[in-house]
Motif scaffolding. Structure first.
Motif, PDB file in Angstrom:
ATOM      1  N   VAL A  15      -3.292  -2.892  12.985  1.00  0.00           N
ATOM      2  CA  VAL A  15      -4.001  -3.260  11.752  1.00  0.00           C
ATOM      3  C   VAL A  15      -4.005  -2.080  10.785  1.00  0.00           C
ATOM      4  O   VAL A  15      -3.786  -2.233   9.575  1.00  0.00           O
ATOM      5  N   LYS A  17      -1.843   0.430  10.564  1.00  0.00           N
ATOM      6  CA  LYS A  17      -0.511   0.651   9.982  1.00  0.00           C
ATOM      7  C   LYS A  17      -0.227  -0.395   8.896  1.00  0.00           C
ATOM      8  O   LYS A  17       0.282  -0.069   7.821  1.00  0.00           O
ATOM      9  N   MET A  18      -0.573  -1.632   9.212  1.00  0.00           N
ATOM     10  CA  MET A  18      -0.374  -2.722   8.260  1.00  0.00           C
ATOM     11  C   MET A  18      -1.188  -2.465   6.987  1.00  0.00           C
ATOM     12  O   MET A  18      -0.713  -2.655   5.871  1.00  0.00           O
ATOM     13  N   PHE A  19      -2.388  -1.988   7.204  1.00  0.00           N
ATOM     14  CA  PHE A  19      -3.309  -1.679   6.112  1.00  0.00           C
ATOM     15  C   PHE A  19      -2.725  -0.591   5.216  1.00  0.00           C
ATOM     16  O   PHE A  19      -2.776  -0.674   3.991  1.00  0.00           O
ATOM     17  N   LEU A  20      -2.128   0.424   5.837  1.00  0.00           N
ATOM     18  CA  LEU A  20      -1.551   1.548   5.086  1.00  0.00           C
ATOM     19  C   LEU A  20      -0.361   1.074   4.246  1.00  0.00           C
ATOM     20  O   LEU A  20      -0.236   1.441   3.066  1.00  0.00           O
ATOM     21  N   LEU A  22       0.283  -2.019   3.272  1.00  0.00           N
ATOM     22  CA  LEU A  22      -0.210  -2.937   2.237  1.00  0.00           C
ATOM     23  C   LEU A  22      -0.845  -2.162   1.086  1.00  0.00           C
ATOM     24  O   LEU A  22      -0.694  -2.505  -0.092  1.00  0.00           O
ATOM     25  N   ASN A  23      -1.531  -1.097   1.453  1.00  0.00           N
ATOM     26  CA  ASN A  23      -2.183  -0.266   0.460  1.00  0.00           C
ATOM     27  C   ASN A  23      -1.163   0.439  -0.440  1.00  0.00           C
ATOM     28  O   ASN A  23      -1.352   0.533  -1.655  1.00  0.00           O
ATOM     29  N   ASN A  45      -8.876   2.552  -0.501  1.00  0.00           N
ATOM     30  CA  ASN A  45      -8.223   2.397   0.806  1.00  0.00           C
ATOM     31  C   ASN A  45      -7.675   3.722   1.315  1.00  0.00           C
ATOM     32  O   ASN A  45      -7.744   4.021   2.511  1.00  0.00           O
ATOM     33  N   LEU A 154      -9.111   0.586  12.483  1.00  0.00           N
ATOM     34  CA  LEU A 154      -7.953   1.165  11.786  1.00  0.00           C
ATOM     35  C   LEU A 154      -7.314   2.268  12.609  1.00  0.00           C
ATOM     36  O   LEU A 154      -6.101   2.341  12.750  1.00  0.00           O
TER      37      LEU A 154
ATOM     38  N   ILE B  77     -11.567  -5.874   9.331  1.00  0.00           N
ATOM     39  CA  ILE B  77     -10.568  -5.332   8.408  1.00  0.00           C
ATOM     40  C   ILE B  77      -9.320  -6.214   8.449  1.00  0.00           C
ATOM     41  O   ILE B  77      -8.646  -6.381   7.451  1.00  0.00           O
ATOM     42  N   LYS B  78      -9.067  -6.776   9.620  1.00  0.00           N
ATOM     43  CA  LYS B  78      -7.915  -7.665   9.766  1.00  0.00           C
ATOM     44  C   LYS B  78      -8.050  -8.847   8.790  1.00  0.00           C
ATOM     45  O   LYS B  78      -7.104  -9.217   8.095  1.00  0.00           O
ATOM     46  N   SER B  81      -7.369  -7.780   5.302  1.00  0.00           N
ATOM     47  CA  SER B  81      -5.949  -7.625   4.971  1.00  0.00           C
ATOM     48  C   SER B  81      -5.418  -8.943   4.415  1.00  0.00           C
ATOM     49  O   SER B  81      -4.606  -8.951   3.491  1.00  0.00           O
ATOM     50  N   MET B  84      -6.440  -9.093   0.873  1.00  0.00           N
ATOM     51  CA  MET B  84      -5.583  -8.239   0.026  1.00  0.00           C
ATOM     52  C   MET B  84      -4.230  -8.908  -0.216  1.00  0.00           C
ATOM     53  O   MET B  84      -3.680  -8.858  -1.313  1.00  0.00           O
ATOM     54  N   ILE B  88      -2.319  -9.938  -3.740  1.00  0.00           N
ATOM     55  CA  ILE B  88      -0.955  -9.544  -4.115  1.00  0.00           C
ATOM     56  C   ILE B  88      -0.119 -10.785  -4.461  1.00  0.00           C
ATOM     57  O   ILE B  88       0.554 -10.825  -5.492  1.00  0.00           O
ATOM     58  N   LEU B 129     -14.061  -4.575   0.816  1.00  0.00           N
ATOM     59  CA  LEU B 129     -13.441  -3.822   1.908  1.00  0.00           C
ATOM     60  C   LEU B 129     -14.444  -2.861   2.552  1.00  0.00           C
ATOM     61  O   LEU B 129     -14.558  -2.786   3.787  1.00  0.00           O
ATOM     62  N   SER B 237       1.155   8.550   1.556  1.00  0.00           N
ATOM     63  CA  SER B 237       1.275   7.564   2.644  1.00  0.00           C
ATOM     64  C   SER B 237       2.146   8.131   3.764  1.00  0.00           C
ATOM     65  O   SER B 237       1.811   8.012   4.960  1.00  0.00           O
ATOM     66  N   LEU B 241       1.169   9.003   7.705  1.00  0.00           N
ATOM     67  CA  LEU B 241       1.928   8.494   8.861  1.00  0.00           C
ATOM     68  C   LEU B 241       2.416   9.641   9.745  1.00  0.00           C
ATOM     69  O   LEU B 241       2.407   9.545  10.972  1.00  0.00           O
TER      70      LEU B 241
END
Lengths: 460, 276
Positions: A15, A17-20, A22-23, A45, A154, B77-78, B81, B84, B88, B129, B237, B241
């Protein structure tokens, strides 16, 4: 000092990673089309993801823990307390989120399995949970998961202490208490009764005597009767040593509380028989013979009991024929076979097995653990809870149980008809307030001299 | 659970969920904020006469209402998403259909009214959020547990607790943290990350301005700051990561920790009670 293995897991969840990703898309679209509708949530975010990743550095030092249980073994449906001592070894004030894991044998009471605790530097606290044992077997309490940081969905930031404590969950505590002496008397009565009835080497001819009310018709010596002009009956020597064979059904229909109760009944009866000089063997079977237990004396006997408590019902349909075949190969003829089973599922195999046992000269007692008295059917409330409307509710509360009961009666009659010619019996254990000893007592009452006269009169 | 149910069990115990009134209220506010954000888009599309955009966002709002109704107290949060993603998708469909007065028209040329709409809607989305994160932080452990149903079971449990307290096996009752404690803790944890992200934005803007002063004077500032911030956002970002993969590598090392003296356990065992 004990050493504990601690496994640390710190990474962005799926979730997260997906959130990042998407953000990033949000921010790029936002800046590209200059739309604050995206820019503002995008920046927020970023702050949140940064905060979740920074949580990793909060576990400066690993906290020390000590887990303990109030008991080593408990009975099903009894309480257990679990205490956890945790010490903050860091120099900061830390809020830990502690999760207690345990196996399906237990369920938590009164509070959630996760607790939040705030500790000052070097402070130690003891927290606890109350659990209820709901399933018999070898349960486990642990491992403990300690998580730190705000957004575990997260970014997972947890410490798992690879430490678990074993606890044995024994079957229910009997609801009825029968004094040992009463049990013993009953067993003696049972043995005397069966000694007369089991065909075989122990039933040696002893002598002739006058007929007494209650004596069986088949034992009347007609030649002597004609000679003496009064009823003379044959007397046999008592059976010196009886062979008890206890069959325990592990099939799918026995699953749940019913099996637990059947198992504790088997153990209770085994303990009682072991107190005498009679032979005993337990055959636990599903579609095959799962276990063949011949109890020993002394400490070995205790081991047997614990060994039996490890048995679990298996999710396959049982095959009684296999169990009987096994008994046949072991040459266990002329025994007292007590079958702990039910009348659910396919009856043909059970009936066929009983037929074979009959041919082996065994005396059969079929102990039926009625599904209507245990498991889901016993609770109308639970049955009707999910009913979509009043009609179904009515149907589930009144019609369905009565249909099940009718079917049960039919099945019981089938088994009874099969057992009657060989003087076999079917007894029923109806719920937790009933007991196999009670059921046997009811059976013995049926064979009391008075009842036998009535029965014989009825037959005539 | 089905396997263990029997008459005795259902008469004595009932499964409860630890959702308090505050949790229910917060879940409702969470829904309301999201609904309000989309409602504003709908109102703006009506006032600007964009009928197709109105229809698109009406459908999206209905989807939001349905998904929030299904999830009810499972604020996560899921789930956010999905929210969000809906935003989009709605924007992608709205962009080619937008007129000059629309919220989604790119060249606003300083139309303050539209910018205010965008800021309010953007803030509401961000607020939703934050609420979902706060909900998870303070009520995330709201799982099911058993509660005594009849008086006999209640008494039995109470007696067990009392018996336990007489032995050495006792522990302190769980302290109940207040709603405000969770709130303060939540805000406290966001201070440092806010500072970090602010610094990153400042660096991005400063970098764009630096180029603006270096390149020929007729270049427009707004054409530089936007792309610079996009690049900075992408770089940030990637940095996050990379930090994550570094953390994963570091955390995979299994550690050992000493526990308290094991004699504690044996002492406790001595005091086993024979309770229920």
């Amino acid at each position: 000092m004990d050493k504990l293995k601690v496994k640390r897991k710190a990474e962005l969840t799926v979730v997260g990673k997906m959130f990042l990703v998407l953000n990033s898309i949000l921010v790029i679209i936002g800046f590209s089309i200059k739309n604050y509708l995206f820019i503002i949530p995008g920046l927020i975010n970023f702050i949140i993801i940064t905060a979740s990743l920074l949580g990793y550095f909060s576990f400066e030092k690993i906290p020390e823990i000590q887990l303990s249980l109030s008991k080593d073994f408990i009975r099903n449906r009894s309480f257990l307390a679990v205490a956890l001592t945790i010490r903050n070894t860091s120099n900061k004030i830390v809020s830990y989120k502690i999760k207690l894991n345990f196996t399906y044998h237990l369920i938590i009471i009164d509070s959630a399995d996760t607790k939040v605790i705030k500790l000052r530097p070097m402070e130690e606290k003891k927290i606890g949970w109350y659990l209820l044992a709901i399933r018999r077997g070898n349960a486990n309490v642990g491992p403990i998961e300690v998580s730190l940081g705000l957004f575990q969905q997260l970014f997972k930031n947890t410490l798992t202490y690879e430490h678990s404590l074993d606890i044995k969950v024994l079957p229910h505590k009997p609801k009825v208490f029968i004094p040992w002496k009463t049990k013993k008397d009953l067993l003696m009565q049972l043995v005397n009764q069966f000694a007369q009835r089991v065909k075989g080497q122990g039933t040696e001819f002893y002598g002739l005597r006058d007929y007494l009310p209650g004596d069986e018709m088949k034992h009347i010596d007609w030649r002597a009767t004609a000679k003496h002009d009064k009823l003379i009956t044959r007397e046999y020597e008592d059976e010196k040593q009886l062979h008890f064979l206890i069959f325990l059904d592990l099939g799918s229909t026995m699953f749940g509380p019913k099996f637990d109760y059947a198992l504790s009944s088997v153990v209770e009866l085994c303990t009682l028989i072991r107190g005498t000089n009679h032979d005993l063997a337990v055959i636990a079977y599903s579609n095959i013979v799962e276990r063949f237990v011949v109890p020993q004396v002394g400490i070995q006997e205790l081991k047997l009991m614990l060994n039996l408590y490890d048995l679990e019902a298996i999710g396959v349909q049982s095959n009684f024929i296999e169990a009987v075949k096994f008994v046949k190969t072991q040459n266990l003829h002329h025994s007292i076979a007590i079958i702990f089973s039910d009348l659910d599922g396919d009856l043909t195999k059970k009936l066929e097995g009983i037929n074979t046992l009959k041919a082996m000269g065994s005396r059969i007692i079929f102990v039926n653990f009625s599904t209507t008295a245990f498991n889901l059917l016993a609770s109308k409330e639970t049955l009707s809870a999910d009913a979509p409307n009043m009609f179904y509710k009515e149907l589930l509360e009144h019609v369905f149980p009565s249909l099940v009961k009718d079917e049960y009666k039919k099945r019981e009659l089938k088994v009874r008809n099969l057992l009657r010619p060989v003087e076999g019996d079917i007894i029923e254990v109806n719920g937790y307030y009933d007991n196999v000893i009670f059921a046997l007592y009811r059976l013995m009452k049926k064979y009391s001299p008075r009842q036998r006269i009535i029965l014989e009169a009825k037959v005539r | 659970m089905t396997r263990i149910i029997d008459a005795e069990f259902t008469q004595s115990w009932v499964t409860k969920y630890s959702y308090s009134f505050k949790a229910k209220l917060l879940a409702f506010i969470h829904f309301l904020v999201g609904f309000l954000a989309f409602l504003l888009v709908i109102i703006q599309s009506i006032s600007s006469g964009n009928l197709i955009i109105f229809v698109i966002w009406l459908v999206i709002t209905i989807i939001l209402i349905l998904s929030d109704k299904i999830n009810e107290l499972k604020v996560s949060i899921k789930g956010n998403s999905t929210f969000m993603l809906l935003t989009i998708i709605g924007t992608i469909f709205s962009l080619p259909l937008a007129t000059v007065n629309s919220l989604f028209f790119i060249e606003k040329l300083g139309r303050i009214k539209l910018i205010i709409y965008q800021v309010i809607i953007g803030s509401l989305i961000a607020l939703r959020l934050i609420i979902s994160l706060f909900y998870e932080f303070s009520f995330g452990s709201g799982v099911s547990f058993l509660k005594a149903k009849n008086q006999l079971t209640k008494d039995q449990f109470l007696r067990y607790k009392e018996t336990l307290l007489k032995t050495e096996f006792e522990f302190s009752e769980q302290e109940n943290f207040t709603f405000s404690y969770y709130f303060v803790e939540f805000i406290r944890n966001l201070i440092v990350p806010t500072a970090i992200v602010s610094v990153v934005i400042v660096i991005g803007v400063a970098y764009a301005l630096l180029i603006y002063f270096i390149i020929p004077p007729d270049a427009l500032k707004e054409f530089l700051v936007g792309p610079a911030l996009i690049i900075i956002a992408l770089l940030y970002s990637i940095l996050l990561l990379t930090l994550n993969s570094f953390i994963v590598k570091e955390s995979n090392k299994t550690k050992t920790v000493s526990t308290k003296d094991s004699s504690l356990k044996s002492e406790e065992k001595k005091s086993e009670n024979q309770g229920y």
